[in-house]
Design a protein around this motif. Structure first.
Motif, mmCIF file in Angstrom:
data_model
loop_
_atom_site.group_PDB
_atom_site.id
_atom_site.type_symbol
_atom_site.label_atom_id
_atom_site.label_comp_id
_atom_site.label_asym_id
_atom_site.label_seq_id
_atom_site.Cartn_x
_atom_site.Cartn_y
_atom_site.Cartn_z
ATOM 1 N N ARG A 92 -21.575 78.153 -5.557
ATOM 2 C CA ARG A 92 -20.246 78.092 -4.816
ATOM 3 C C ARG A 92 -19.167 77.909 -5.794
ATOM 4 O O ARG A 92 -19.151 77.641 -6.730
ATOM 5 N N PHE A 93 -17.857 78.151 -5.027
ATOM 6 C CA PHE A 93 -16.599 77.866 -5.470
ATOM 7 C C PHE A 93 -16.100 76.529 -4.837
ATOM 8 O O PHE A 93 -16.262 76.251 -3.753
ATOM 9 N N LEU A 94 -15.494 75.545 -5.713
ATOM 10 C CA LEU A 94 -15.031 74.335 -5.350
ATOM 11 C C LEU A 94 -13.493 74.255 -5.485
ATOM 12 O O LEU A 94 -13.321 74.612 -6.869
ATOM 13 N N ALA A 95 -12.683 73.917 -4.483
ATOM 14 C CA ALA A 95 -11.201 74.018 -4.915
ATOM 15 C C ALA A 95 -10.827 72.712 -5.406
ATOM 16 O O ALA A 95 -11.349 71.665 -4.877
ATOM 17 N N LYS A 96 -9.842 72.639 -6.155
ATOM 18 C CA LYS A 96 -9.104 71.414 -6.579
ATOM 19 C C LYS A 96 -7.680 71.576 -6.032
ATOM 20 O O LYS A 96 -6.952 72.373 -5.825
ATOM 21 N N PRO A 97 -7.308 70.222 -5.498
ATOM 22 C CA PRO A 97 -8.226 69.219 -5.325
ATOM 23 C C PRO A 97 -9.176 68.936 -4.318
ATOM 24 O O PRO A 97 -9.094 69.820 -3.151
ATOM 25 N N TRP A 98 -10.359 68.457 -4.314
ATOM 26 C CA TRP A 98 -11.558 68.504 -3.607
ATOM 27 C C TRP A 98 -11.536 67.333 -2.744
ATOM 28 O O TRP A 98 -10.938 66.396 -2.843
ATOM 29 N N ASP A 99 -12.177 67.905 -1.528
ATOM 30 C CA ASP A 99 -12.701 66.559 -0.536
ATOM 31 C C ASP A 99 -13.976 65.964 -1.017
ATOM 32 O O ASP A 99 -14.857 66.796 -1.272
#
Length: 189
Positions: A101-108
């Motif tokens: 998976r790809f996680l975005a910054k800022p993350w939840d």
């Protein structure tokens, strides 16, 4: 105990990620690295269930790092963390490093933990499928029980079955750190 590796060139990001993971997940050991080369060196010593890497780092980009992780520990689930939503880079990451998976910054925080838990479930499923397939191979005579045991050992301790032999037939210990070489001498009475 699950082993999770976090890699990002920003120490503050690493501390924040580690804090979120340790607060939400029990029975995990988290190791953090601000240098992908040091992280790769650690992976040659210890198995990890999951690796989360930043995409943009000065020494080595996240795609290159995760591609090397795939070579060293193919069963480790790989995730990319980035503030950049570059679709070309995402496609490259999926194809080259086979990221989960790809996680975005800022993350939840909740989304991060849910993603990490899903990645661990995926890893368990893949390993279980392999074990069942190996048992079938052994039953059909396509694999020996020793080969199956060796594969499981490599899953737990990557590189443990690789041995450097000297020309005389001994085991080469030149690359072992001095503090890990154990010697014993007979007790004298």
């Amino acid at each position: 105990m699950r082993r999770i590796m976090l890699v990002d060139d920003e120490t503050s990001i690493l501390k924040a990620l580690q804090r979120v993971v340790l607060r939400a997940m029990t029975d995990v050991k988290v190791e953090t690295f601000d240098d992908p080369k040091a992280a790769l060196a650690r992976m040659s010593e210890m198995g990890f269930d999951l690796v989360v890497s930043d995409y943009r780092m000065p020494v080595m980009d996240g795609i290159s790092f995760l591609s090397e992780v795939k070579q060293v520990q193919p069963d480790t689930v790989r995730l990319v963390l980035s503030a950049q939503a570059d679709m070309r880079a995402l496609v490259e990451a999926i194809n080259r490093a086979e990221i989960f998976r790809f996680l975005a910054k800022p993350w939840d925080d909740d989304e991060l933990i849910a993603t990490l838990q899903a990645a661990l479930v995926r890893r368990d499923a893949v390993l279980q499928e392999r074990r069942l397939a190996d048992e079938q191979r052994v039953a059909r005579g396509e694999m020996t029980p020793a080969e199956m045991a060796l594969r499981r050992l490599e899953e737990e301790e990557p590189g443990i079955s690789r041995v450097d032999w000297t020309p005389e037939g001994g085991i080469s210990v030149e690359e072992w750190p001095v503090d890990q070489v154990v010697t014993s001498s007979p007790k004298r009475g």
